[in-house]
Design an enzyme around this catalytic site. Structure first.
Site, short mmCIF file in Angstrom:
data_model
loop_
_atom_site.label_atom_id
_atom_site.label_comp_id
_atom_site.label_asym_id
_atom_site.label_seq_id
_atom_site.Cartn_x
_atom_site.Cartn_y
_atom_site.Cartn_z
N ASP A 11 1.07 -0.89 -0.12
CA ASP A 11 -0.11 0.04 -0.35
C ASP A 11 1.12 1.61 -0.13
O ASP A 11 2.21 0.91 0.01
CB ASP A 11 -0.39 0.29 1.08
N ILE A 12 0.32 2.10 -0.25
CA ILE A 12 1.24 3.67 -0.36
C ILE A 12 1.33 3.87 1.47
O ILE A 12 2.48 4.65 1.71
CB ILE A 12 0.20 4.26 -1.31
N TYR A 30 -14.99 8.89 -10.63
CA TYR A 30 -14.99 7.08 -10.82
C TYR A 30 -15.63 6.03 -11.37
O TYR A 30 -14.88 5.34 -12.14
CB TYR A 30 -15.36 6.71 -9.32
#
Ligand code: SER
Length: 342
Positions: free
Chosen positions: A35-36, A142
């Site tokens: 993950d970041i 989105y």
């Protein structure tokens, strides 16, 4: 065949529970989460690597280091946050996907899971029992990015033979990790607030029906789709999944059966209402049933009971979550999380 799995965006709502399930199925040593940002906590034996899906060089190093046979790409910006940061949402959702697809072709990684969403439908799609194939005119960034992503994954399957599989998730309801920046988040917040305060103000109006699904069903669907024989899959864009459709009033009534003093109210004027109004009220998932035997387990009554029981027995966990949400300004107010995952 021994599988090595990398989950990108593993700290998000779906990623964190999918990681648990995949670690159970394939062994901790064969599942790398990424993950970041680092996760809140890591258990012994968990493997985690920090990575930004927009950094293609770093992603390539990660793939070369672990030589994954499967990738789950869950890093994305959801519908509500996406409306606040449309360029960022487009960049993360499209270029994150393209980076993974191109590296998969380059490095010969064949099997990929990528989630789509009910957000691919739009105002001119049929609203009830929305079929797999119909008019699709999403009007949220989105939804536009997810529909474009669907076209891309089908194209990469046809052109490069990548075995990409995908589900159009409905709103996902879970108690372990909060959702981040979606239009369907009310159906999670409602449980946290019902237990914390005995009351909730919904940002969607009383009769806004949306398709939803309990996390256990969503995780099981993902794993069942990934396990299905490739020759059975007739859809290489993304499979409709119906879940269960309900309105804020209906979920409030269900909660009241267990917490009779629960008080529900409604706030007007939230921009998420327009997004919800553009989405289907219910979905037809006959292709998932036919192709990989999909069957839903949790109805509204089941998920309400599970959510309340689990939140009650894991109070410490969700109190911390709620505090964190408040700190980061994530709750039902006008500000939404800026960097989240599906
Ligand atoms: N739960 C998502 C959202 O509300 C839909 O995929 O944005």
């Amino acid at each position: 065949m021994k599988e090595t799995i990398i989950i990108l965006g593993a700290n998000g709502q779906i990623g964190s529970e999918l990681a648990l399930a995949l670690r159970n199925k394939f062994g901790k040593e064969n599942v790398i989460t990424s993950d970041i940002r680092p996760p809140q906590q890591l258990e012994e034996g968990d493997i985690f690597e920090t990575a930004n899906v927009l950094d293609k060089n770093l992603l390539k190093e990660l793939f070369l280091k672990y030589k994954p046979t499967q990738i789950y790409l869950l890093a994305a910006m959801l519908s509500a946050t996406g409306e606040q940061y449309p360029q960022k949402a487009w960049d993360l959702n499209m270029n994150g996907l393209l980076n993974v697809l191109d590296l998969a072709v380059e490095l010969g990684i064949k099997k990929i899971f990528w989630p789509s969403s009910i957000a691919v439908f739009g105002p001119h799609s049929p609203k009830i029992d929305t079929p797999q194939y119909c008019v699709m005119d999403p009007n949220s960034i989105y939804g536009i990015s997810k529909l474009s992503g669907e076209r891309l994954v089908e194209y990469y399957h046809a052109k490069y033979g990548l075995d990409i599989r995908s589900i159009r998730y409905p709103g996902i309801i879970s108690w372990k990790t909060a959702p981040g920046g979606g239009t369907t988040d009310y159906a999670v917040h409602i449980f946290f607030e019902a237990l914390a305060k005995g009351a909730y103000t919904s940002f969607l109006s009383e009769n806004t029906a949306l398709p939803m699904m309990y996390m256990d069903d969503a995780v099981r669907a993902t794993i069942e789709l990934m396990d299905a024989p490739a020759e059975n899959l007739t859809i290489r864009s993304s499979y409709n999944l119906a879940g269960i459709s309900f309105t804020p009033t209906e979920i409030a009534q269900e909660i009241k059966k267990i917490l009779p003093n629960f008080d529900m109210s409604y706030a007007d004027g939230d921009p998420r209402q327009a997004i919800a109004d553009s989405w289907p009220k219910s979905i037809n998932d006959e292709y998932a049933q036919k192709d990989w035997n999909w069957k839903l387990e949790y109805n509204l009554e089941d998920l309400t009971r599970e959510m309340i029981e689990n939140l009650k027995t894991n109070k410490q966990q969700w109190v911390e979550l709620l505090n964190l949400e408040r700190k980061e300004n994530l709750s039902a107010g006008p500000k939404w999380r800026s960097n989240s995952h599906v």
